[in-house]
Design a protein around this motif. Sequence first.
Motif, PDB file in Angstrom:
ATOM      1  N   GLY A 196       0.771  -1.235   0.000  1.00 44.24           N
ATOM      2  CA  GLY A 196       0.000   0.000   0.000  1.00 44.24           C
ATOM      3  C   GLY A 196       0.805   1.289   0.000  1.00 44.24           C
ATOM      4  O   GLY A 196       0.224   2.370  -0.055  1.00 44.24           O
ATOM      5  N   VAL A 197       2.139   1.216   0.047  1.00 45.02           N
ATOM      6  CA  VAL A 197       2.976   2.419   0.068  1.00 45.02           C
ATOM      7  C   VAL A 197       3.217   2.891  -1.371  1.00 45.02           C
ATOM      8  O   VAL A 197       3.682   2.125  -2.218  1.00 45.02           O
ATOM      9  CB  VAL A 197       4.318   2.151   0.783  1.00 45.02           C
ATOM     10  N   ILE A 198       2.914   4.139  -1.636  1.00 41.71           N
ATOM     11  CA  ILE A 198       3.037   4.697  -2.983  1.00 41.71           C
ATOM     12  C   ILE A 198       4.510   4.932  -3.321  1.00 41.71           C
ATOM     13  O   ILE A 198       5.270   5.454  -2.514  1.00 41.71           O
ATOM     14  CB  ILE A 198       2.232   6.003  -3.102  1.00 41.71           C
ATOM     15  N   HIS A 199       4.893   4.523  -4.553  1.00 36.54           N
ATOM     16  CA  HIS A 199       6.277   4.642  -5.000  1.00 36.54           C
ATOM     17  C   HIS A 199       6.332   4.622  -6.522  1.00 36.54           C
ATOM     18  O   HIS A 199       5.322   4.368  -7.178  1.00 36.54           O
ATOM     19  CB  HIS A 199       7.124   3.502  -4.424  1.00 36.54           C
ATOM     20  N   ARG A 200       7.523   4.862  -7.044  1.00 37.89           N
ATOM     21  CA  ARG A 200       7.735   4.783  -8.495  1.00 37.89           C
ATOM     22  C   ARG A 200       9.206   4.530  -8.784  1.00 37.89           C
ATOM     23  O   ARG A 200      10.066   4.709  -7.918  1.00 37.89           O
ATOM     24  CB  ARG A 200       7.301   6.067  -9.193  1.00 37.89           C
ATOM     25  N   ILE A 201       9.479   4.156 -10.024  1.00 30.17           N
ATOM     26  CA  ILE A 201      10.833   4.063 -10.541  1.00 30.17           C
ATOM     27  C   ILE A 201      11.008   5.213 -11.523  1.00 30.17           C
ATOM     28  O   ILE A 201      10.123   5.479 -12.342  1.00 30.17           O
ATOM     29  CB  ILE A 201      11.077   2.708 -11.238  1.00 30.17           C
ATOM     30  N   ILE A 202      12.143   5.884 -11.420  1.00 30.30           N
ATOM     31  CA  ILE A 202      12.456   6.981 -12.336  1.00 30.30           C
ATOM     32  C   ILE A 202      13.413   6.435 -13.389  1.00 30.30           C
ATOM     33  O   ILE A 202      14.496   5.934 -13.064  1.00 30.30           O
ATOM     34  CB  ILE A 202      13.070   8.175 -11.582  1.00 30.30           C
ATOM     35  N   LYS A 203      12.973   6.506 -14.617  1.00 34.81           N
ATOM     36  CA  LYS A 203      13.694   5.909 -15.738  1.00 34.81           C
ATOM     37  C   LYS A 203      15.085   6.490 -15.914  1.00 34.81           C
ATOM     38  O   LYS A 203      15.295   7.697 -15.785  1.00 34.81           O
ATOM     39  CB  LYS A 203      12.873   6.127 -17.015  1.00 34.81           C
ATOM     40  N   GLY A 204      16.036   5.595 -16.219  1.00 35.65           N
ATOM     41  CA  GLY A 204      17.396   5.992 -16.545  1.00 35.65           C
ATOM     42  C   GLY A 204      17.658   5.803 -18.026  1.00 35.65           C
ATOM     43  O   GLY A 204      16.729   5.636 -18.826  1.00 35.65           O
ATOM     44  N   THR A 205      18.933   5.777 -18.388  1.00 39.42           N
ATOM     45  CA  THR A 205      19.315   5.680 -19.798  1.00 39.42           C
ATOM     46  C   THR A 205      19.905   4.319 -20.161  1.00 39.42           C
ATOM     47  O   THR A 205      20.164   4.057 -21.332  1.00 39.42           O
ATOM     48  CB  THR A 205      20.351   6.766 -20.156  1.00 39.42           C
ATOM     49  N   THR A 206      20.112   3.471 -19.148  1.00 41.20           N
ATOM     50  CA  THR A 206      20.672   2.141 -19.371  1.00 41.20           C
ATOM     51  C   THR A 206      19.650   1.097 -18.932  1.00 41.20           C
ATOM     52  O   THR A 206      18.737   1.416 -18.178  1.00 41.20           O
ATOM     53  CB  THR A 206      21.967   1.967 -18.554  1.00 41.20           C
ATOM     54  N   PRO A 207      19.784  -0.150 -19.350  1.00 38.55           N
ATOM     55  CA  PRO A 207      18.865  -1.187 -18.868  1.00 38.55           C
ATOM     56  C   PRO A 207      18.980  -1.358 -17.348  1.00 38.55           C
ATOM     57  O   PRO A 207      20.035  -1.102 -16.762  1.00 38.55           O
ATOM     58  CB  PRO A 207      19.330  -2.447 -19.596  1.00 38.55           C
ATOM     59  N   LEU A 208      17.898  -1.794 -16.731  1.00 32.74           N
ATOM     60  CA  LEU A 208      17.854  -2.041 -15.291  1.00 32.74           C
ATOM     61  C   LEU A 208      17.343  -3.452 -15.061  1.00 32.74           C
ATOM     62  O   LEU A 208      16.320  -3.852 -15.631  1.00 32.74           O
ATOM     63  CB  LEU A 208      16.922  -1.042 -14.600  1.00 32.74           C
ATOM     64  N   SER A 209      18.040  -4.231 -14.215  1.00 35.24           N
ATOM     65  CA  SER A 209      17.589  -5.564 -13.824  1.00 35.24           C
ATOM     66  C   SER A 209      17.468  -5.617 -12.310  1.00 35.24           C
ATOM     67  O   SER A 209      18.385  -5.201 -11.603  1.00 35.24           O
ATOM     68  CB  SER A 209      18.575  -6.630 -14.288  1.00 35.24           C
ATOM     69  N   VAL A 210      16.322  -6.109 -11.844  1.00 32.81           N
ATOM     70  CA  VAL A 210      16.098  -6.238 -10.403  1.00 32.81           C
ATOM     71  C   VAL A 210      15.519  -7.611 -10.084  1.00 32.81           C
ATOM     72  O   VAL A 210      14.878  -8.234 -10.918  1.00 32.81           O
ATOM     73  CB  VAL A 210      15.147  -5.135  -9.853  1.00 32.81           C
ATOM     74  N   LYS A 211      15.781  -8.033  -8.860  1.00 31.17           N
ATOM     75  CA  LYS A 211      15.188  -9.258  -8.329  1.00 31.17           C
ATOM     76  C   LYS A 211      14.172  -8.814  -7.288  1.00 31.17           C
ATOM     77  O   LYS A 211      14.497  -8.037  -6.387  1.00 31.17           O
ATOM     78  CB  LYS A 211      16.268 -10.129  -7.674  1.00 31.17           C
ATOM     79  N   ILE A 212      12.948  -9.288  -7.411  1.00 36.94           N
ATOM     80  CA  ILE A 212      11.886  -8.915  -6.475  1.00 36.94           C
ATOM     81  C   ILE A 212      11.563 -10.134  -5.626  1.00 36.94           C
ATOM     82  O   ILE A 212      11.088 -11.155  -6.129  1.00 36.94           O
ATOM     83  CB  ILE A 212      10.627  -8.422  -7.225  1.00 36.94           C
TER      84      ILE A 212
END
Length: 101
Positions: A82-98
């Motif tokens: 329920g916590v509001i958030h976002r990702i701010i786009k960069g210029t390179t690919p991004l990989s994350v593990k959730i």
Amino acid sequence: MVTYAEMIEMVEDQRRPFVEERHDGYLIRRFDPSYPEHLYKWHWDAEDRTIEVLEDSDWRFQYDNEMPIPMVTGVDIKIHKGVIHRIIKGTTPLSVKILLD
């Protein structure tokens, strides 16, 4: 300047700006910087989760009413349901593990 029709089109665009691999207990998401900016929307999640950044990038993560933080290797981000958030786009690919809690 964005027209009213273009703004409505962006708001209604529900594409996801990532490719996802599902694993037992976690997801791998790969974000492509070629996706349009409007896809990186403020949102909240239905469950707790932890994000592990898998490689250095120039992307940033932001909770509502807080300053953005860099998304680089070694940074783990805890997101509560329920916590509001976002990702701010960069210029390179991004990989994350959730990690699904």
